[in-house]
Design a protein around this motif. Structure first.
Motif, PDB file in Angstrom:
ATOM      1  N   GLU A 264       0.967  -1.282   0.069  1.00 59.56           N
ATOM      2  CA  GLU A 264      -0.003  -0.162  -0.022  1.00 59.56           C
ATOM      3  C   GLU A 264       1.019   1.208   0.086  1.00 59.56           C
ATOM      4  OE1 GLU A 264       0.171  -1.261   4.690  1.00 59.56           O
ATOM      5  OE2 GLU A 264       0.394  -1.964   2.546  1.00 59.56           O
ATOM      6  N   LEU A 265       2.387   1.004   0.281  1.00 58.78           N
ATOM      7  CA  LEU A 265       3.015   2.209   0.206  1.00 58.78           C
ATOM      8  C   LEU A 265       3.963   2.167  -0.834  1.00 58.78           C
ATOM      9  CD1 LEU A 265       3.939   2.079   3.940  1.00 58.78           C
ATOM     10  CD2 LEU A 265       2.334   3.784   3.059  1.00 58.78           C
ATOM     11  N   SER A 266       3.588   1.519  -1.980  1.00 60.65           N
ATOM     12  CA  SER A 266       4.285   1.495  -3.047  1.00 60.65           C
ATOM     13  C   SER A 266       4.637   2.482  -3.856  1.00 60.65           C
ATOM     14  CB  SER A 266       3.985   0.442  -4.072  1.00 60.65           C
ATOM     15  OG  SER A 266       2.662   0.798  -4.660  1.00 60.65           O
ATOM     16  N   ASN A 267       3.855   3.573  -3.907  1.00 60.22           N
ATOM     17  CA  ASN A 267       3.923   5.210  -4.648  1.00 60.22           C
ATOM     18  C   ASN A 267       4.398   6.106  -3.779  1.00 60.22           C
ATOM     19  OD1 ASN A 267       3.399   3.944  -7.148  1.00 60.22           O
ATOM     20  ND2 ASN A 267       1.104   3.739  -6.582  1.00 60.22           N
ATOM     21  N   ASN A 268       4.388   5.709  -2.360  1.00 58.31           N
ATOM     22  CA  ASN A 268       5.189   6.691  -1.369  1.00 58.31           C
ATOM     23  C   ASN A 268       6.581   7.187  -1.725  1.00 58.31           C
ATOM     24  OD1 ASN A 268       6.454   7.381   1.336  1.00 58.31           O
ATOM     25  ND2 ASN A 268       4.419   8.063   1.741  1.00 58.31           N
ATOM     26  N   PRO A 269       6.571   8.374  -1.929  1.00 60.71           N
ATOM     27  CA  PRO A 269       7.975   8.898  -2.578  1.00 60.71           C
ATOM     28  C   PRO A 269       9.053   8.660  -1.265  1.00 60.71           C
ATOM     29  CG  PRO A 269       6.271  10.639  -2.896  1.00 60.71           C
ATOM     30  CD  PRO A 269       5.849   9.619  -2.064  1.00 60.71           C
ATOM     31  N   SER A 270       8.866   8.947  -0.138  1.00 55.91           N
ATOM     32  CA  SER A 270       9.721   8.669   1.042  1.00 55.91           C
ATOM     33  C   SER A 270      10.398   6.930   1.138  1.00 55.91           C
ATOM     34  CB  SER A 270       9.285   9.071   2.225  1.00 55.91           C
ATOM     35  OG  SER A 270       9.097  10.398   2.229  1.00 55.91           O
ATOM     36  N   VAL A 271       9.153   6.328   0.837  1.00 53.77           N
ATOM     37  CA  VAL A 271       9.611   4.829   1.061  1.00 53.77           C
ATOM     38  C   VAL A 271      10.311   4.223  -0.308  1.00 53.77           C
ATOM     39  CG1 VAL A 271       8.671   2.509   0.793  1.00 53.77           C
ATOM     40  CG2 VAL A 271       7.489   4.267   2.274  1.00 53.77           C
ATOM     41  N   ARG A 272       9.938   4.767  -1.353  1.00 52.75           N
ATOM     42  CA  ARG A 272      10.952   4.627  -2.507  1.00 52.75           C
ATOM     43  C   ARG A 272      12.205   5.163  -2.635  1.00 52.75           C
ATOM     44  NH1 ARG A 272       7.347   2.285  -6.563  1.00 52.75           N
ATOM     45  NH2 ARG A 272       9.090   2.401  -8.199  1.00 52.75           N
ATOM     46  N   SER A 273      12.184   6.202  -2.094  1.00 50.18           N
ATOM     47  CA  SER A 273      13.646   6.920  -1.878  1.00 50.18           C
ATOM     48  C   SER A 273      14.507   6.138  -1.059  1.00 50.18           C
ATOM     49  CB  SER A 273      13.523   8.606  -1.388  1.00 50.18           C
ATOM     50  OG  SER A 273      14.713   8.840  -1.363  1.00 50.18           O
ATOM     51  N   VAL A 274      13.849   5.667   0.130  1.00 49.70           N
ATOM     52  CA  VAL A 274      14.664   4.803   1.013  1.00 49.70           C
ATOM     53  C   VAL A 274      14.967   3.441   0.397  1.00 49.70           C
ATOM     54  CG1 VAL A 274      14.872   3.802   3.448  1.00 49.70           C
ATOM     55  CG2 VAL A 274      13.958   6.129   3.138  1.00 49.70           C
ATOM     56  N   ALA A 275      14.151   2.946  -0.408  1.00 50.26           N
ATOM     57  CA  ALA A 275      14.361   1.688  -0.928  1.00 50.26           C
ATOM     58  C   ALA A 275      15.546   1.714  -1.860  1.00 50.26           C
ATOM     59  CB  ALA A 275      13.230   0.967  -1.422  1.00 50.26           C
ATOM     60  N   GLY A 276      15.524   2.826  -2.618  1.00 51.07           N
ATOM     61  CA  GLY A 276      16.818   3.004  -3.598  1.00 51.07           C
ATOM     62  C   GLY A 276      17.928   3.285  -3.041  1.00 51.07           C
ATOM     63  N   TRP A 277      18.057   3.830  -1.746  1.00 52.52           N
ATOM     64  CA  TRP A 277      19.244   4.339  -1.010  1.00 52.52           C
ATOM     65  C   TRP A 277      19.818   2.849  -0.461  1.00 52.52           C
ATOM     66  CZ3 TRP A 277      19.116   3.275   4.419  1.00 52.52           C
ATOM     67  CH2 TRP A 277      20.324   3.561   5.019  1.00 52.52           C
ATOM     68  N   ILE A 278      19.056   2.012   0.096  1.00 50.63           N
ATOM     69  CA  ILE A 278      19.177   0.630   0.552  1.00 50.63           C
ATOM     70  C   ILE A 278      19.925  -0.264  -0.656  1.00 50.63           C
ATOM     71  CG2 ILE A 278      18.320  -1.779   1.313  1.00 50.63           C
ATOM     72  CD1 ILE A 278      16.153   0.133   2.696  1.00 50.63           C
ATOM     73  N   ALA A 279      19.422  -0.075  -1.869  1.00 45.67           N
ATOM     74  CA  ALA A 279      19.941  -0.840  -3.010  1.00 45.67           C
ATOM     75  C   ALA A 279      21.317  -0.170  -3.307  1.00 45.67           C
ATOM     76  CB  ALA A 279      18.968  -0.707  -4.142  1.00 45.67           C
ATOM     77  N   THR A 280      21.554   1.085  -3.123  1.00 41.38           N
ATOM     78  CA  THR A 280      22.686   1.685  -3.663  1.00 41.38           C
ATOM     79  C   THR A 280      24.042   1.351  -2.418  1.00 41.38           C
ATOM     80  OG1 THR A 280      21.696   3.626  -4.376  1.00 41.38           O
ATOM     81  CG2 THR A 280      23.935   3.990  -3.497  1.00 41.38           C
ATOM     82  N   CYS A 281      23.364   1.104  -1.180  1.00 43.88           N
ATOM     83  CA  CYS A 281      24.205   0.829  -0.265  1.00 43.88           C
ATOM     84  C   CYS A 281      24.887  -0.604  -0.547  1.00 43.88           C
ATOM     85  CB  CYS A 281      23.790   0.809   1.187  1.00 43.88           C
ATOM     86  SG  CYS A 281      23.343   2.546   1.787  1.00 43.88           S
ATOM     87  N   PHE A 282      24.125  -1.486  -0.977  1.00 40.54           N
ATOM     88  CA  PHE A 282      24.414  -2.618  -1.065  1.00 40.54           C
ATOM     89  C   PHE A 282      25.262  -2.965  -2.690  1.00 40.54           C
ATOM     90  CE2 PHE A 282      21.736  -4.478   1.936  1.00 40.54           C
ATOM     91  CZ  PHE A 282      21.963  -5.746   2.249  1.00 40.54           C
ATOM     92  N   HIS A 283      24.796  -2.057  -3.354  1.00 36.16           N
ATOM     93  CA  HIS A 283      25.699  -2.056  -4.808  1.00 36.16           C
ATOM     94  C   HIS A 283      27.144  -1.362  -4.558  1.00 36.16           C
ATOM     95  CE1 HIS A 283      26.776  -1.432  -8.957  1.00 36.16           C
ATOM     96  NE2 HIS A 283      27.202  -0.215  -8.503  1.00 36.16           N
ATOM     97  N   GLU A 284      26.967  -0.541  -3.638  1.00 35.92           N
ATOM     98  CA  GLU A 284      28.424   0.076  -3.406  1.00 35.92           C
ATOM     99  C   GLU A 284      29.413  -0.899  -2.570  1.00 35.92           C
ATOM    100  OE1 GLU A 284      27.656   3.925  -1.711  1.00 35.92           O
ATOM    101  OE2 GLU A 284      27.322   4.892  -3.607  1.00 35.92           O
ATOM    102  N   GLU A 285      28.918  -1.748  -1.688  1.00 35.94           N
ATOM    103  CA  GLU A 285      29.888  -2.562  -0.785  1.00 35.94           C
ATOM    104  C   GLU A 285      30.201  -3.624  -1.691  1.00 35.94           C
ATOM    105  OE1 GLU A 285      31.801  -4.285   1.781  1.00 35.94           O
ATOM    106  OE2 GLU A 285      30.884  -2.365   1.992  1.00 35.94           O
ATOM    107  N   GLN A 286      29.477  -3.991  -2.707  1.00 37.38           N
ATOM    108  CA  GLN A 286      29.827  -5.229  -3.729  1.00 37.38           C
ATOM    109  C   GLN A 286      30.895  -4.863  -4.327  1.00 37.38           C
ATOM    110  OE1 GLN A 286      25.993  -6.210  -5.309  1.00 37.38           O
ATOM    111  NE2 GLN A 286      25.307  -7.024  -3.424  1.00 37.38           N
TER     112      GLN A 286
END
Length: 290
Positions: A264-286
């Motif tokens: 239900e929060l799939s289009n919430n800008p803050s949730v999407r922004s934080v999800a993108g940040w999480i993905a970036t943290c993992f990518h940079e570590e790899q």
């Protein structure tokens, strides 16, 4: 009973005509009339008297008006609270993760995009379990279908770390038999189901551990003190003072991690922004491990 029918009733009661009510509601006049007929049919009562001057409430309609206004007030309060919750998410998004990904994300908080704040909690923490449900959960391995919106974010590399003295002048990485003979720091019995514990058990068999503990940060401190060797995520082990990588990366423990956001929060800008940040943290570590 349909909320649109009730809104039409209130609009006609306020304005005294279908035409003015249709303008107020931004719908067609026949639509307002249809909602009024629907409500009268549901109630089994005539709510308006129609004449050339417009629509006047019947006795039954006048008696019901305060009740319907109370329903409107409640509905508006619910809408306002929902808006407040969404605005709150623009400030704070709760992220739940297990110990390794939580530590990785804590390292990346300085790169969090401007706007949302992150509240980072550990999975299984009894203090936070009774609090509000997290907007995002970081899961180990692919989550069940239908659990929520998911993104695969990658894996966390790990290896065996210990003091340089445990290498004893031998070439690195150590052979499996050499690793098995070292004093091991492991998780406690209640955490025997951890994949890292299963890997260690396969390596050392029924040899007793040098010490058992429940958290990776405790193991890292013990490794730095020379108390034994342990499986650590590489982003922790590589930065550990006095620590040395004794094994290759352990491929068997590199299962994928996934971000799961409530649907239900799939289009919430803050949730999407934080999800993108999480993905970036993992990518940079790899990328750093390559």
């Amino acid at each position: 009973m349909n909320w649109d029918d009730l809104q039409a009733f209130l609009a006609v009661a306020r304005t005294g005509s279908l035409r003015r009510a249709s303008i107020e509601l931004a719908v067609s006049q026949p639509t307002v009339a249809r909602h009024i007929r629907s409500l009268e049919s549901d109630l089994g009562l005539p709510l308006f008297e129609r004449d050339r001057d417009g629509h006047r409430l019947t006795e039954a309609g006048a008696e019901l008006l305060p009740e319907v206004r109370a329903v409107e007030t409640t509905a508006l309060r619910v809408e306002r609270r929902a808006r407040d919750k969404i605005r709150g998410l623009a400030e704070t998004v709760r992220v739940e993760a297990m110990e390794w990904p939580a530590a990785l994300l804590a390292r990346g908080l300085g790169t969090l995009p401007t706007g949302p704040r992150v509240e980072l909690v550990l999975s299984g923490d009894t203090i936070t379990q009774a609090a509000r449900v997290p907007e995002i959960v970081v899961r180990h391995r692919m989550p069940p279908i239908g659990e929520g919106l998911t993104w695969r974010i990658g894996s966390i590399a790990c290896a065996v770390y210990g003091a340089a003295s445990f290498a004893d002048g031998r070439a690195l990485p150590l052979e499996r038999a050499d690793l098995a003979a070292l004093p091991w720091l492991t998780f406690i019995a209640e955490q025997q189901h951890y994949s890292a514990m299963q890997w260690i058990t396969e390596l050392i068999g029924d040899r007793p551990a040098a010490a058992r503990m429940s958290r990776t940060d405790q193991m890292a401190a013990a490794v730095a003190a020379g108390a034994g060797v342990a499986v650590l995520p590489c982003f922790i082990g590589n930065a550990l003072p006095g620590g040395l990588r004794l094994s290759p990366e352990i491929a068997a423990l590199q299962a994928d991690y996934w971000v799961v956001a409530r649907e239900e929060l799939s289009n919430n800008p803050s949730v999407r922004s934080v999800a993108g940040w999480i993905a970036t943290c993992f990518h940079e570590e790899q990328m750093a491990e390559r």
